[in-house]
Enzyme design. Structure first.
Site, PDB file in Angstrom:
ATOM      1  N   LYS A  13       0.821  -1.209   0.000  1.00 37.93           N
ATOM      2  CA  LYS A  13       0.000   0.000   0.000  1.00 37.93           C
ATOM      3  C   LYS A  13       0.860   1.267   0.000  1.00 37.93           C
ATOM      4  O   LYS A  13       0.577   2.212  -0.736  1.00 37.93           O
ATOM      5  CB  LYS A  13      -0.906  -0.029   1.232  1.00 37.93           C
ATOM      6  CG  LYS A  13      -1.699   1.226   1.471  1.00 37.93           C
ATOM      7  CD  LYS A  13      -2.709   0.999   2.579  1.00 37.93           C
ATOM      8  CE  LYS A  13      -2.084   0.555   3.884  1.00 37.93           C
ATOM      9  NZ  LYS A  13      -1.704   1.644   4.775  1.00 37.93           N
ATOM     10  N   ARG A  87      -9.478   3.117  10.285  1.00 42.24           N
ATOM     11  CA  ARG A  87      -9.132   1.735  10.581  1.00 42.24           C
ATOM     12  C   ARG A  87     -10.320   0.923  11.040  1.00 42.24           C
ATOM     13  O   ARG A  87     -10.222  -0.293  11.212  1.00 42.24           O
ATOM     14  CB  ARG A  87      -8.094   1.696  11.703  1.00 42.24           C
ATOM     15  CG  ARG A  87      -6.683   1.663  11.165  1.00 42.24           C
ATOM     16  CD  ARG A  87      -5.684   1.859  12.268  1.00 42.24           C
ATOM     17  NE  ARG A  87      -4.628   2.710  11.771  1.00 42.24           N
ATOM     18  CZ  ARG A  87      -3.384   2.301  11.555  1.00 42.24           C
ATOM     19  NH1 ARG A  87      -3.039   1.079  11.850  1.00 42.24           N
ATOM     20  NH2 ARG A  87      -2.485   3.111  11.070  1.00 42.24           N
ATOM     21  N   ARG A 126      10.864 -10.805   3.671  1.00 43.40           N
ATOM     22  CA  ARG A 126      11.819  -9.781   3.226  1.00 43.40           C
ATOM     23  C   ARG A 126      13.206 -10.076   3.792  1.00 43.40           C
ATOM     24  O   ARG A 126      13.358 -10.401   4.958  1.00 43.40           O
ATOM     25  CB  ARG A 126      11.388  -8.398   3.739  1.00 43.40           C
ATOM     26  CG  ARG A 126      10.248  -7.782   2.990  1.00 43.40           C
ATOM     27  CD  ARG A 126      10.174  -6.294   3.292  1.00 43.40           C
ATOM     28  NE  ARG A 126       9.484  -6.051   4.542  1.00 43.40           N
ATOM     29  CZ  ARG A 126       8.319  -5.369   4.628  1.00 43.40           C
ATOM     30  NH1 ARG A 126       7.765  -4.864   3.551  1.00 43.40           N
ATOM     31  NH2 ARG A 126       7.741  -5.183   5.788  1.00 43.40           N
ATOM     32  N   ARG A 165      14.787  -7.559   9.181  1.00 40.25           N
ATOM     33  CA  ARG A 165      14.439  -6.489  10.117  1.00 40.25           C
ATOM     34  C   ARG A 165      13.680  -7.109  11.270  1.00 40.25           C
ATOM     35  O   ARG A 165      12.781  -7.920  11.066  1.00 40.25           O
ATOM     36  CB  ARG A 165      13.525  -5.474   9.418  1.00 40.25           C
ATOM     37  CG  ARG A 165      14.242  -4.233   8.968  1.00 40.25           C
ATOM     38  CD  ARG A 165      13.312  -3.294   8.244  1.00 40.25           C
ATOM     39  NE  ARG A 165      12.008  -3.177   8.895  1.00 40.25           N
ATOM     40  CZ  ARG A 165      10.986  -2.518   8.375  1.00 40.25           C
ATOM     41  NH1 ARG A 165      11.108  -1.969   7.192  1.00 40.25           N
ATOM     42  NH2 ARG A 165       9.839  -2.438   9.013  1.00 40.25           N
ATOM     43  N   ARG A 177      -1.846  -6.338  14.061  1.00 37.67           N
ATOM     44  CA  ARG A 177      -2.264  -5.372  13.030  1.00 37.67           C
ATOM     45  C   ARG A 177      -3.247  -6.013  12.054  1.00 37.67           C
ATOM     46  O   ARG A 177      -4.225  -5.404  11.644  1.00 37.67           O
ATOM     47  CB  ARG A 177      -1.043  -4.833  12.285  1.00 37.67           C
ATOM     48  CG  ARG A 177      -0.217  -3.853  13.116  1.00 37.67           C
ATOM     49  CD  ARG A 177       0.668  -2.996  12.237  1.00 37.67           C
ATOM     50  NE  ARG A 177       1.687  -3.781  11.560  1.00 37.67           N
ATOM     51  CZ  ARG A 177       2.920  -3.967  12.037  1.00 37.67           C
ATOM     52  NH1 ARG A 177       3.271  -3.400  13.182  1.00 37.67           N
ATOM     53  NH2 ARG A 177       3.785  -4.676  11.388  1.00 37.67           N
TER      54      ARG A 177
END
Ligand code: ZN
Length: 224
Positions: A13, A87, A126, A165, A177
């Protein structure tokens, strides 16, 4: 042109938002930045919000909505792309009402659709090249899959070591989330549904599982 953009963490996004900002010269407004600028600027609303944040509480909508609205009003000439808000269903209803009474028009809602498991794998897969941040590597995306050397995964561009990360590997935080995003009763999915049902704004839903440029193409084709 004024746009709301929706998509779970891991859907790309932010990347699509940056592309749209560039293409249309609009302001890309992220919800976190709204809080930061009000708090830094010492506004009345910012002071109220800070008191909640300092206590570790959620900032209530009757403070958040006016903050969002004030920020959007500053961008009314260039147009805005709002990212990360609303949200929840309640925030969507409140924002919609507030926009209407302020005379600001919402032109489009863009929704990047991605299955929850794929979104999680996108985040967790990632890998960062220790030599260069611009060497993308991802264990779940064929086009940028890391290379293998002596049974170890290495950067596909330079053969360098790979790291992750810490945020990307925090599965509990990712789940928290996503719980909010994928909640279609009162959460973010319910907010998107609200605009779909309301029918006075065009909702553009695109498949987020295809490569970035294709997602962009799908959005641009319908924004006009
Ligand atoms: Zn590299």
């Amino acid at each position: 042109m004024n746009i709301l953009i929706f998509g779970p963490n891991g859907s790309g996004k932010g990347t699509q938002g940056a592309i749209l900002k560039e293409k249309y010269g609009m302001d890309h407004i992220e919800s976190g930045a709204i809080f930061r600028s009000h708090i830094k600027g010492g506004t009345e609303l910012g002071k109220k919000a800070k008191a909640y944040i300092d206590r570790g509480d959620l900032v209530p909508d009757d403070i958040t909505i006016p903050m969002v609205l004030e920020t959007l009003a500053k961008s009314k000439d260039k147009g805005w792309l709002l990212d990360g808000f609303p949200r929840s269903l309640a925030q969507a209803e409140a924002l919609d009402k507030a926009l209407e009474s302020s005379g600001m028009r919402l032109d489009y809602v863009v929704e990047i659709v991605l299955e929850r498991k794929i979104a999680r794998d996108r985040i967790m897969g990632r890998r960062l090249c220790v030599n260069d941040n611009n060497h993308p590597n991802h264990i779940a995306i064929d086009a940028i899959r890391p290379a293998e050397k002596d049974g170890k995964l290495v950067c596909r561009v330079c053969g360098g070591e790979l790291s992750t990360r810490a945020d990307d590997q925090d599965e509990a935080a990712i789940n928290k989330r996503h719980d909010i995003y994928y909640d279609d009763k009162t959460g973010t999915m319910a907010a998107v549904d609200y605009f779909k049902k309301k029918g006075n704004v065009k909702v553009i839903s695109v498949d987020g599982s295809v490569p970035i440029q294709e997602v962009t193409g799908l959005i641009l084709k319908q924004l006009a």
